[in-house]
Design an enzyme around this catalytic site. Sequence first.
Site, PDB file in Angstrom:
ATOM      1  CD  GLU A  10     -17.283 -12.555 -10.138  1.00 23.14           C
ATOM      2  OE1 GLU A  10     -16.676 -13.551  -9.534  1.00 23.14           O
ATOM      3  OE2 GLU A  10     -18.351 -12.893 -10.951  1.00 23.14           O
ATOM      4  CE1 TYR A  18     -16.574 -17.870   1.663  1.00 26.76           C
ATOM      5  CE2 TYR A  18     -15.608 -19.147   0.470  1.00 26.76           C
ATOM      6  CZ  TYR A  18     -16.691 -19.283   1.347  1.00 26.76           C
ATOM      7  OH  TYR A  18     -17.850 -19.866   0.344  1.00 26.76           O
ATOM      8  CG  HIS A  38     -20.385 -17.417 -11.810  1.00 26.66           C
ATOM      9  ND1 HIS A  38     -20.897 -16.528 -12.086  1.00 26.66           N
ATOM     10  CD2 HIS A  38     -18.769 -17.894 -10.596  1.00 26.66           C
ATOM     11  CE1 HIS A  38     -19.708 -15.882 -10.964  1.00 26.66           C
ATOM     12  NE2 HIS A  38     -19.009 -16.709  -9.925  1.00 26.66           N
ATOM     13  CB  ILE A  74     -25.559 -20.130  -0.147  1.00 28.24           C
ATOM     14  CG1 ILE A  74     -26.527 -21.350  -0.132  1.00 28.24           C
ATOM     15  CG2 ILE A  74     -25.475 -19.144   1.453  1.00 28.24           C
ATOM     16  CD1 ILE A  74     -25.410 -22.426   0.579  1.00 28.24           C
ATOM     17  CB  THR A  75     -29.533 -22.014  -3.983  1.00 26.51           C
ATOM     18  OG1 THR A  75     -30.411 -22.190  -2.931  1.00 26.51           O
ATOM     19  CG2 THR A  75     -30.034 -23.041  -5.334  1.00 26.51           C
ATOM     20  CD  GLU A  76     -22.537 -22.785  -8.162  1.00 27.81           C
ATOM     21  OE1 GLU A  76     -21.746 -23.338  -6.816  1.00 27.81           O
ATOM     22  OE2 GLU A  76     -21.226 -22.421  -9.124  1.00 27.81           O
TER      23      GLU A  76
END
Lengths: 383, 296
Positions: B213, B163, B251, B97-99
């Site tokens: 997206e 989500y 991002h 999950i690291t951003e």
Amino acid sequence: MDLYEYQGKQYFARFGIPVSPGGVADTVDQALAVADEVGFPVVVKAQVKVGGRGKAGGIQLADDAEAVRRHAGAILGMDVKGHVVERLWIERSSDITHEYYASFTLDRTAKKHLCMVSARGGVDIEEVADSDPGAIARLHVDPLDGLSAAAAAQLVAEAGLHQVAREQAAVVVQKLYACYEEGDCDLAEINPLIYTPDGRVHALDAKVTLDDNARFRHPEWDQFAGTETTDPRERLAKEKGLQYVGLDGFVGIIANGAGLAMSTCDVVEQVGGSPANFLDIGGGANAAQMANALEVINTDDKVRSIFINIFGGITRGEEVANGIVEALGRVDISSPIVIRLDGTNAEEGRRILAEHGSDKLEPVPTMIEAAKRATELARGSRP
Amino acid sequence: MSIFVDESTKVVVQGLSPTSQGLYHGLRNRAYGTQVVAGTNPKRGGETIEGIPVFSGVAEAVAATGADASFISVPPPFAAAAIIEAAEAGIGFVVCITEGIPAHDEARAYNLLRRDFPHTRLLGPNCPGIISAGKCNIGITSGDIALPGGPAGLVSRSGTVFYQALYELTQKGIGQTTGVGIGGDPVPGTSFTDALAAFEADPETKAVLMIGEIGGAAEEQAADFIRDRMSKPVVAYIAGVTAPPGRKMGHAGAIISGSQGTAKAKMEALSAAGVSVAQNPTEAGELMVDVVKNLV
């Protein structure tokens, strides 16, 4: 982070890519001093992070001091597509026999690096790609293998570079790969890469985009920082670690995650509103981040209402709520706030907000209803 | 059934310490019913944190517990090495999950897995993780927003819209087999196409909701796959319809240059492939209601 041409050239030079001798100047006098040092004739180049500066008159040849004075005076302060020129790069003029193109970037589809080389440099490469795709030689580079000297040599030959230039050009391409790879670039592009009458290949322009995520291992990038955005609100947001993009509308948007922030803008637009901004407080945002976000939005006079749209995952509802309460106590928020809060610890967050009981704050259960309400409030309060 | 993970999946949390994100989310995953069997920390081998035995490395954890999946939330400078450590230990499913991992680290890790560890699947990085409703939740998704029982599969590039989409489905009474958050980084370990292929092969998944997206070409590739290889109905939503071109929206994944990668281009490609395209997440949920109603 996009670099200015002069920064890109400084970065290239670290990796041994040949560039023209030159220097930066912020005033006419400095321009004269640099020109004296590098020797005439020189080229006076506007430093802006946007294409089309040549067409706008931002690149001029100067044979003597008088010409430097004239051109530097005209270019400093010039507006190139909304970017005001505050700095010049003055370099020794180069004679050009041939103009080529070379670049590295990540091909997301192939998940490998893509090297492009063309014998048709000096022009808009995207036009070449459209009109004559065969004129661009392409090579995918596996990051595990890197780019061998043989592969670089074959690529410049395939691109049809002139025989005399190939050996040097292949070396430059390999150095450009080192710059791109070790230098953590998203893009490293030379256009044009020139061949001179005296038989040298070197970079006449530099377009470099650094990967912000790699900043932790590049302390030398500090010298490039602080020169990116001219919009004061975008700068403020950046300082606070928020992803902010100003838009034209009147509903201030705060959301967690880029996707949800974009989606929130979409929905506001669809219900007849208009987003004033995109603002992503990021994953795992805490109370301070939320308070910062509200402060940034609050400096925007266009904003008539604020829509906070949070779906907690790594971001926790109680942190969001505490941030809103903190911001309301710290600054005078001028617009009504509509909040929609779901996900991780949302109930706890909603309880904190209810206890606070501010009349500025209106909780709404769904994203669409909240967008409608924020739009309604904005329209109602418009002068 | 479900894809990639289920009730038999045993998870090792890499980089476990009393203050780590990994512990916070690992405990929430365990509370959901996920078998969190081990943690790793080079300085804490032999300790037990909140009932989770800690080993010095992933290989030791696998040997002792039979872990077959891992959960990585370590900071960006260490993430690529953690992914490779998991692969070397034989982990089959790695959730990272690291951003904020450098793109070049991602590209190297991806190609290394492809070349040397073809049996390891990486999900992420920079993703919310995966949830097989009622069975296994690895990552940062709030488990209570998922509804077990199928028939819908969900795959999303955006984290928070993931989500939102799960929630929309659950609110409308549509259960999920598995929700997969592939993440928005330039080099995701698992692509839309990988997830769609797995849903197509899963007998309990009858329809798929896909959340894309702006930026890149992953949605267009997915459209090709859906047109050529999928028999199950797909509904899609693309975030960023109103995003201005040339601006980076938060991002690495979400940037459009020129006409490439715009929401419009993606929506058209998906429509042409027979996908029902929604204008927002709520409408996507409504379209799924229609799709599920018409399932035989």
